[in-house]
Scaffold this motif. Structure first.
Motif, PDB file in Angstrom:
ATOM      1  N   VAL A   8       1.023  -1.116   0.027  1.00  0.00           N
ATOM      2  CA  VAL A   8       0.012  -0.297   0.024  1.00  0.00           C
ATOM      3  C   VAL A   8       0.855   1.076  -0.046  1.00  0.00           C
ATOM      4  O   VAL A   8       1.767   1.304   0.977  1.00  0.00           O
ATOM      5  N   ALA A   9       0.584   1.899  -0.950  1.00  0.00           N
ATOM      6  CA  ALA A   9       1.824   3.133  -1.413  1.00  0.00           C
ATOM      7  C   ALA A   9       1.758   4.235   0.116  1.00  0.00           C
ATOM      8  O   ALA A   9       2.716   4.569   0.324  1.00  0.00           O
ATOM      9  N   GLN A  10       0.484   4.339   0.373  1.00  0.00           N
ATOM     10  CA  GLN A  10       0.576   5.356   1.659  1.00  0.00           C
ATOM     11  C   GLN A  10      -0.405   4.927   2.807  1.00  0.00           C
ATOM     12  O   GLN A  10      -1.656   4.455   2.528  1.00  0.00           O
ATOM     13  N   THR A  11       0.052   4.627   3.864  1.00  0.00           N
ATOM     14  CA  THR A  11      -0.697   4.300   4.927  1.00  0.00           C
ATOM     15  C   THR A  11      -1.575   5.385   5.480  1.00  0.00           C
ATOM     16  O   THR A  11      -0.907   6.234   5.818  1.00  0.00           O
ATOM     17  N   ASN A  12      -2.732   5.336   5.593  1.00  0.00           N
ATOM     18  CA  ASN A  12      -3.764   6.337   6.080  1.00  0.00           C
ATOM     19  C   ASN A  12      -4.425   5.710   7.082  1.00  0.00           C
ATOM     20  O   ASN A  12      -4.399   4.608   7.868  1.00  0.00           O
ATOM     21  N   GLU A  13      -5.263   6.627   7.768  1.00  0.00           N
ATOM     22  CA  GLU A  13      -6.277   6.075   8.741  1.00  0.00           C
ATOM     23  C   GLU A  13      -7.044   4.994   8.644  1.00  0.00           C
ATOM     24  O   GLU A  13      -7.362   4.348   9.389  1.00  0.00           O
ATOM     25  N   THR A  14      -7.548   5.070   7.330  1.00  0.00           N
ATOM     26  CA  THR A  14      -8.482   3.769   6.996  1.00  0.00           C
ATOM     27  C   THR A  14      -7.757   2.651   6.785  1.00  0.00           C
ATOM     28  O   THR A  14      -8.084   1.473   7.338  1.00  0.00           O
TER      29      THR A  14
ATOM     30  N   LYS B 102      -6.394  -2.811   9.641  1.00  0.00           N
ATOM     31  CA  LYS B 102      -5.366  -3.592  10.068  1.00  0.00           C
ATOM     32  C   LYS B 102      -5.881  -3.984  11.517  1.00  0.00           C
ATOM     33  O   LYS B 102      -5.900  -5.129  11.813  1.00  0.00           O
ATOM     34  N   LYS B 103      -6.397  -3.062  12.291  1.00  0.00           N
ATOM     35  CA  LYS B 103      -7.021  -2.946  13.597  1.00  0.00           C
ATOM     36  C   LYS B 103      -8.093  -4.048  13.680  1.00  0.00           C
ATOM     37  O   LYS B 103      -8.434  -4.843  14.631  1.00  0.00           O
ATOM     38  N   LEU B 104      -8.907  -4.074  12.493  1.00  0.00           N
ATOM     39  CA  LEU B 104      -9.994  -4.882  12.570  1.00  0.00           C
ATOM     40  C   LEU B 104      -9.572  -6.399  12.258  1.00  0.00           C
ATOM     41  O   LEU B 104     -10.601  -7.344  12.089  1.00  0.00           O
ATOM     42  N   GLY B 105      -8.353  -6.567  11.806  1.00  0.00           N
ATOM     43  CA  GLY B 105      -7.971  -7.951  11.552  1.00  0.00           C
ATOM     44  C   GLY B 105      -7.760  -8.466  10.158  1.00  0.00           C
ATOM     45  O   GLY B 105      -7.625  -9.669   9.842  1.00  0.00           O
ATOM     46  N   PHE B 106      -7.896  -7.469   9.310  1.00  0.00           N
ATOM     47  CA  PHE B 106      -7.577  -8.046   7.747  1.00  0.00           C
ATOM     48  C   PHE B 106      -6.158  -8.190   7.771  1.00  0.00           C
ATOM     49  O   PHE B 106      -5.342  -7.281   7.820  1.00  0.00           O
TER      50      PHE B 106
ATOM     51  N   TRP C 245     -10.192  -0.210  -3.102  1.00  0.00           N
ATOM     52  CA  TRP C 245      -9.377  -1.064  -2.119  1.00  0.00           C
ATOM     53  C   TRP C 245      -9.840  -0.420  -0.687  1.00  0.00           C
ATOM     54  O   TRP C 245     -10.333   0.480  -0.531  1.00  0.00           O
ATOM     55  N   LEU C 246      -9.802  -1.548   0.270  1.00  0.00           N
ATOM     56  CA  LEU C 246     -10.397  -1.527   1.657  1.00  0.00           C
ATOM     57  C   LEU C 246      -9.382  -0.285   2.269  1.00  0.00           C
ATOM     58  O   LEU C 246     -10.085   0.392   3.057  1.00  0.00           O
ATOM     59  N   SER C 247      -8.237  -0.424   1.936  1.00  0.00           N
ATOM     60  CA  SER C 247      -7.375   0.734   2.681  1.00  0.00           C
ATOM     61  C   SER C 247      -7.681   2.046   2.193  1.00  0.00           C
ATOM     62  O   SER C 247      -7.460   2.889   2.815  1.00  0.00           O
ATOM     63  N   GLU C 248      -8.424   2.375   1.161  1.00  0.00           N
ATOM     64  CA  GLU C 248      -9.085   3.826   0.796  1.00  0.00           C
ATOM     65  C   GLU C 248     -10.376   3.839   1.046  1.00  0.00           C
ATOM     66  O   GLU C 248     -11.032   5.076   1.248  1.00  0.00           O
ATOM     67  N   TRP C 249     -11.397   3.029   1.199  1.00  0.00           N
ATOM     68  CA  TRP C 249     -12.617   3.266   1.369  1.00  0.00           C
ATOM     69  C   TRP C 249     -13.460   2.509   2.492  1.00  0.00           C
ATOM     70  O   TRP C 249     -14.571   2.831   2.662  1.00  0.00           O
TER      71      TRP C 249
END
Length: 190
Positions: free
Chosen positions: A102-108, A113-117, A143-147
């Motif tokens: 993932v290019a940029q780690t954001n709050e999402t 990750k905290k939800l266990g994905f 992507w889950l990391s964005e949405w």
């Protein structure tokens, strides 16, 4: 309102439509109901007329926080039909990638990750645009990391389904050439 002589929303005068829209309960993000004031309702009526979409349908909704009219997935499909843009059926492909990709780690992404994905999951939607023989497509990967909406129980229980909806909506947006830079409201995503 005694001057209303038609049931065709597009033939009503803007002020008549505004008065009707002021009577319609609008859901509020986080729960509750609101009613539009005259200025909001008039803007909503005029914008609905410009788009050719009924403000009484599920195709569009008014965002009082941004004072804007937004299209739903259903509304974008209807707008494509009105503009004679032939959209084929959506084709979906599930994807995944390591969190390190993932290019940029954001709050999402942190929330996912905290939800266990264990990985970032995504869904690519590919929609044919125009004549079949031209083989032109609009494609978008959500992507889950964005949405991800971490407080949404629907996102928690059906992330792939929600990513499919988001990818489909964005692929249609790209095909229409509208709102590509607009971020969706939380209500639109859930």
């Amino acid at each position: 309102m005694s001057g209303i002589d038609t049931l065709d929303w597009a033939k009503l005068k803007p002020n008549q439509m505004a008065v009707l829209l002021m009577q319609k309960p609008m859901p509020v993000s986080g729960g509750g109901t609101m009613y539009l004031n005259f200025r909001q309702a008039l803007y909503f009526a005029v914008r609905a007329y410009e788009l050719g979409l009924s403000p009484f349908s599920n195709a569009i909704w008014f965002d009082p926080g941004r004072f804007s009219v937004n299209l739903t997935l259903e509304g974008k499909r209807e707008l494509a039909r009105l503009r004679k843009i032939d959209l084929g059926p959506p084709n979906f492909e599930e994807r995944s990638r390591d969190w390190s990709e993932v290019a940029q780690t954001n709050e999402t992404a942190v929330a996912a990750k905290k939800l266990g994905f264990p990985k970032d999951i995504g869904v690519t939607c590919k929609i044919r645009v125009g004549d079949v023989k031209n083989q032109e497509f609009s494609t978008y990967t959500a992507w889950l990391s964005e949405w991800l909406q971490p407080r949404s129980p629907v996102w928690a229980s059906k992330p792939t389904h929600m990513l499919s909806i988001r990818a489909n909506e964005k692929a249609i947006t790209l095909a229409l050439g509208i709102g590509a830079s607009a971020m969706p409201d939380e209500r639109e995503i859930e």
